[in-house]
Enzyme design. Structure first.
Site, PDB file in Angstrom:
ATOM      1  N   SER A  29     -17.003 -51.760  52.863  1.00 11.84           N
ATOM      2  CA  SER A  29     -18.142 -51.871  53.374  1.00 11.84           C
ATOM      3  C   SER A  29     -18.291 -52.745  54.785  1.00 11.84           C
ATOM      4  O   SER A  29     -17.713 -53.885  55.075  1.00 11.84           O
ATOM      5  CB  SER A  29     -19.167 -52.899  52.272  1.00 11.84           C
ATOM      6  OG  SER A  29     -18.918 -52.543  51.098  1.00 11.84           O
ATOM      7  N   HIS A  60     -21.473 -46.666  53.956  1.00 13.50           N
ATOM      8  CA  HIS A  60     -19.990 -45.911  53.808  1.00 13.50           C
ATOM      9  C   HIS A  60     -20.382 -44.620  54.497  1.00 13.50           C
ATOM     10  O   HIS A  60     -21.120 -43.811  53.861  1.00 13.50           O
ATOM     11  CB  HIS A  60     -19.586 -45.813  52.624  1.00 13.50           C
ATOM     12  CG  HIS A  60     -19.113 -47.244  51.970  1.00 13.50           C
ATOM     13  ND1 HIS A  60     -17.916 -47.618  51.714  1.00 13.50           N
ATOM     14  CD2 HIS A  60     -20.005 -48.064  51.459  1.00 13.50           C
ATOM     15  CE1 HIS A  60     -17.839 -48.819  51.246  1.00 13.50           C
ATOM     16  NE2 HIS A  60     -19.050 -49.263  51.243  1.00 13.50           N
ATOM     17  N   HIS A  82     -16.390 -45.874  44.845  1.00 13.58           N
ATOM     18  CA  HIS A  82     -16.456 -47.099  43.840  1.00 13.58           C
ATOM     19  C   HIS A  82     -16.553 -46.583  42.356  1.00 13.58           C
ATOM     20  O   HIS A  82     -17.334 -45.682  42.252  1.00 13.58           O
ATOM     21  CB  HIS A  82     -17.405 -48.007  44.191  1.00 13.58           C
ATOM     22  CG  HIS A  82     -17.208 -48.462  45.585  1.00 13.58           C
ATOM     23  ND1 HIS A  82     -17.813 -47.920  46.757  1.00 13.58           N
ATOM     24  CD2 HIS A  82     -16.783 -49.744  46.143  1.00 13.58           C
ATOM     25  CE1 HIS A  82     -17.453 -48.411  47.747  1.00 13.58           C
ATOM     26  NE2 HIS A  82     -16.921 -49.688  47.564  1.00 13.58           N
ATOM     27  N   TYR A  84     -18.368 -48.146  40.434  1.00 10.80           N
ATOM     28  CA  TYR A  84     -19.694 -48.411  39.978  1.00 10.80           C
ATOM     29  C   TYR A  84     -20.579 -46.964  40.464  1.00 10.80           C
ATOM     30  O   TYR A  84     -21.875 -46.862  40.076  1.00 10.80           O
ATOM     31  CB  TYR A  84     -20.375 -49.636  40.607  1.00 10.80           C
ATOM     32  CG  TYR A  84     -20.337 -49.722  42.221  1.00 10.80           C
ATOM     33  CD1 TYR A  84     -21.187 -49.000  42.857  1.00 10.80           C
ATOM     34  CD2 TYR A  84     -19.607 -50.598  42.724  1.00 10.80           C
ATOM     35  CE1 TYR A  84     -21.094 -49.157  44.150  1.00 10.80           C
ATOM     36  CE2 TYR A  84     -19.571 -50.450  44.163  1.00 10.80           C
ATOM     37  CZ  TYR A  84     -20.380 -49.984  44.949  1.00 10.80           C
ATOM     38  OH  TYR A  84     -20.350 -50.107  46.202  1.00 10.80           O
ATOM     39  N   GLU A  85     -20.143 -46.328  41.403  1.00 10.62           N
ATOM     40  CA  GLU A  85     -20.959 -45.163  41.666  1.00 10.62           C
ATOM     41  C   GLU A  85     -20.848 -43.984  40.576  1.00 10.62           C
ATOM     42  O   GLU A  85     -21.766 -43.033  40.782  1.00 10.62           O
ATOM     43  CB  GLU A  85     -20.475 -44.505  43.200  1.00 10.62           C
ATOM     44  CG  GLU A  85     -20.498 -45.323  44.325  1.00 10.62           C
ATOM     45  CD  GLU A  85     -19.767 -44.809  45.460  1.00 10.62           C
ATOM     46  OE1 GLU A  85     -20.696 -43.994  46.121  1.00 10.62           O
ATOM     47  OE2 GLU A  85     -18.730 -45.301  45.711  1.00 10.62           O
ATOM     48  N   ALA A 112     -15.143 -55.727  51.653  1.00  6.43           N
ATOM     49  CA  ALA A 112     -15.875 -56.978  51.368  1.00  6.43           C
ATOM     50  C   ALA A 112     -15.748 -57.783  50.251  1.00  6.43           C
ATOM     51  O   ALA A 112     -15.646 -56.976  49.062  1.00  6.43           O
ATOM     52  CB  ALA A 112     -17.245 -56.720  52.018  1.00  6.43           C
ATOM     53  N   MET A 210     -15.426 -55.310  44.304  1.00  6.96           N
ATOM     54  CA  MET A 210     -15.776 -53.968  43.378  1.00  6.96           C
ATOM     55  C   MET A 210     -14.789 -52.924  43.559  1.00  6.96           C
ATOM     56  O   MET A 210     -15.298 -51.708  43.416  1.00  6.96           O
ATOM     57  CB  MET A 210     -17.208 -53.748  43.531  1.00  6.96           C
ATOM     58  CG  MET A 210     -18.101 -54.878  43.218  1.00  6.96           C
ATOM     59  SD  MET A 210     -19.788 -54.465  43.238  1.00  6.96           S
ATOM     60  CE  MET A 210     -20.720 -56.131  43.412  1.00  6.96           C
ATOM     61  N   SER A 211     -13.683 -53.132  44.263  1.00  9.25           N
ATOM     62  CA  SER A 211     -12.976 -52.080  44.857  1.00  9.25           C
ATOM     63  C   SER A 211     -11.402 -52.287  44.527  1.00  9.25           C
ATOM     64  O   SER A 211     -11.166 -53.163  43.864  1.00  9.25           O
ATOM     65  CB  SER A 211     -13.427 -51.752  46.142  1.00  9.25           C
ATOM     66  OG  SER A 211     -13.055 -52.549  47.112  1.00  9.25           O
ATOM     67  N   ASN A 234     -19.375 -63.433  51.671  1.00 11.12           N
ATOM     68  CA  ASN A 234     -20.233 -64.577  50.978  1.00 11.12           C
ATOM     69  C   ASN A 234     -19.673 -65.435  50.262  1.00 11.12           C
ATOM     70  O   ASN A 234     -18.591 -64.843  49.829  1.00 11.12           O
ATOM     71  CB  ASN A 234     -21.437 -63.681  50.324  1.00 11.12           C
ATOM     72  CG  ASN A 234     -20.930 -62.686  49.177  1.00 11.12           C
ATOM     73  OD1 ASN A 234     -20.335 -61.704  49.592  1.00 11.12           O
ATOM     74  ND2 ASN A 234     -20.708 -63.268  47.970  1.00 11.12           N
ATOM     75  N   HIS A 246     -26.802 -57.573  49.205  1.00 11.89           N
ATOM     76  CA  HIS A 246     -26.110 -56.545  50.101  1.00 11.89           C
ATOM     77  C   HIS A 246     -26.164 -56.565  51.655  1.00 11.89           C
ATOM     78  O   HIS A 246     -25.051 -56.514  52.311  1.00 11.89           O
ATOM     79  CB  HIS A 246     -26.278 -55.011  49.602  1.00 11.89           C
ATOM     80  CG  HIS A 246     -25.419 -53.994  50.268  1.00 11.89           C
ATOM     81  ND1 HIS A 246     -23.978 -54.129  50.214  1.00 11.89           N
ATOM     82  CD2 HIS A 246     -25.608 -52.950  50.900  1.00 11.89           C
ATOM     83  CE1 HIS A 246     -23.616 -53.014  50.851  1.00 11.89           C
ATOM     84  NE2 HIS A 246     -24.526 -52.513  51.519  1.00 11.89           N
TER      85      HIS A 246
HETATM   86  N1  HPA Z   1     -18.896 -60.168  44.340  1.00 12.36           N
HETATM   87  C1  HPA Z   1     -18.665 -58.673  44.302  1.00 12.36           C
HETATM   88  N2  HPA Z   1     -18.265 -57.997  45.274  1.00 12.36           N
HETATM   89  C2  HPA Z   1     -18.492 -58.340  46.389  1.00 12.36           C
HETATM   90  C3  HPA Z   1     -19.103 -59.807  46.560  1.00 12.36           C
HETATM   91  C4  HPA Z   1     -19.258 -60.586  45.501  1.00 12.36           C
HETATM   92  O1  HPA Z   1     -19.538 -61.741  45.720  1.00 12.36           O
HETATM   93  N3  HPA Z   1     -19.295 -59.759  47.985  1.00 12.36           N
HETATM   94  C5  HPA Z   1     -18.858 -58.456  48.334  1.00 12.36           C
HETATM   95  N4  HPA Z   1     -18.450 -57.785  47.510  1.00 12.36           N
END
Ligand code: HPA
Length: 271
Positions: A29, A60, A82, A84-85, A112, A210-211, A234, A246
């Protein structure tokens, strides 16, 4: 995914590429801009490649970019898939299988991630030393095709020690401050609860995302060496007294983009 499907996708790509990429890049991302730096690029949208899934998430672009980067032949995924998609692990990892078939030996995965280690701060880069698969599945479940790799792959060096060492040296050389740590792969798409972040920390995690985990499992199955770099976009939920979004993830990756780009380019140069 059947081996024949992997071969077919690779054959299609080989008709459009003329050289063999030694290095594969998966750009997470907000980090896809790295592919814009590829020289004499051949860009192939995912929807043109047989059996390739198509990405849906914001940030993406969804194409393979092939060409020269820092003097090396590379193939980059500008946008990844992903779990989750709604793609199963087979689909998520199909591009990695295809890269292997194209001749890629070294996979650089980027993402990320949320910082779990409280000494981190948003904007840090982290060399992934290891991962914890908390995604509730494994892309290798099912019959094993020994043309792709062994039934029980060793994961004791999922992230190559040599490549990690190299990445550390290069960070020092170009004065980029990098962290090192364990990436915990969750499914998303919800960000974690504060309790889940504490759990990740107790388990030995330094970042959550998440990847990456499925792709790295498949890359190791196929015998590729892996380097993983997280952009801590973050601090994970509950560490700071603020909600996650996001937008924040994208804003932070944008801020560290220049650093990230020069870092990865310098690593690629020395491979
Ligand atoms: N958690 C999960 N996936 C992420 C995060 C997070 O805090 N930040 C960026 N991708």
């Amino acid at each position: 995914m059947k081996y024949e499907q992997i071969e077919r996708a690779a054959r299609y790509l080989n008709e459009r590429f003329t050289k063999t990429p030694k290095i594969g890049l998966i750009l997470g991302s907000g980090l896809g801009v790295l592919a814009d730096e590829i020289e004499e690029p051949v860009k192939i949208p995912y929807n043109e490649i047989p059996d390739f899934p198509v990405s849906t998430v914001e940030g993406h672009a969804g194409q393979l970019v092939y060409g020269g980067l820092s003097g090396q032949e590379v193939v980059a995924m500008q946008g990844r898939f992903h779990f989750y998609e709604g793609y199963d692990f087979d689909k998520v990892t199909f591009p990695v299988r295809v890269m292997k078939e194209l001749g890629v030996e070294i996979l650089i995965v980027t993402n990320a991630a949320g910082g779990v280690n409280e000494s981190f701060k948003a904007g840090d880069l982290m060399i992934i030393t290891d991962h914890i698969n908390n995604m509730g599945g494994n892309p290798l479940i099912g019959p094993n095709d020994s043309r792709m790799g062994p039934r029980f792959p060793d994961m004791s060096e999922a992230y190559s020690r040599d490549l990690r060492q190299l990445a550390k040296e290069i960070a020092g050389k170009i004065s980029i401050n990098v962290q090192e740590g364990v990436y915990v792969g969750n499914t998303g798409p919800t960000y974690e609860t504060p309790a889940e972040v504490r759990l990740a920390r107790v388990l030995g995690g330094d970042a959550v995302g998440m990847s990456t985990v499925p792709e790295v499992i498949v890359a190791r199955h196929g015998g590729m060496k892996v380097l993983g770099i997280s952009c801590i976009s973050n601090m994970a939920a509950g560490i700071l007294d603020q909600p996650l979004s996001h937008d924040e993830v994208m804003e932070t990756t944008e801020l560290v983009r220049a650093n990230f780009l020069s870092y990865v380019k310098e690593i690629v140069k020395s491979l």
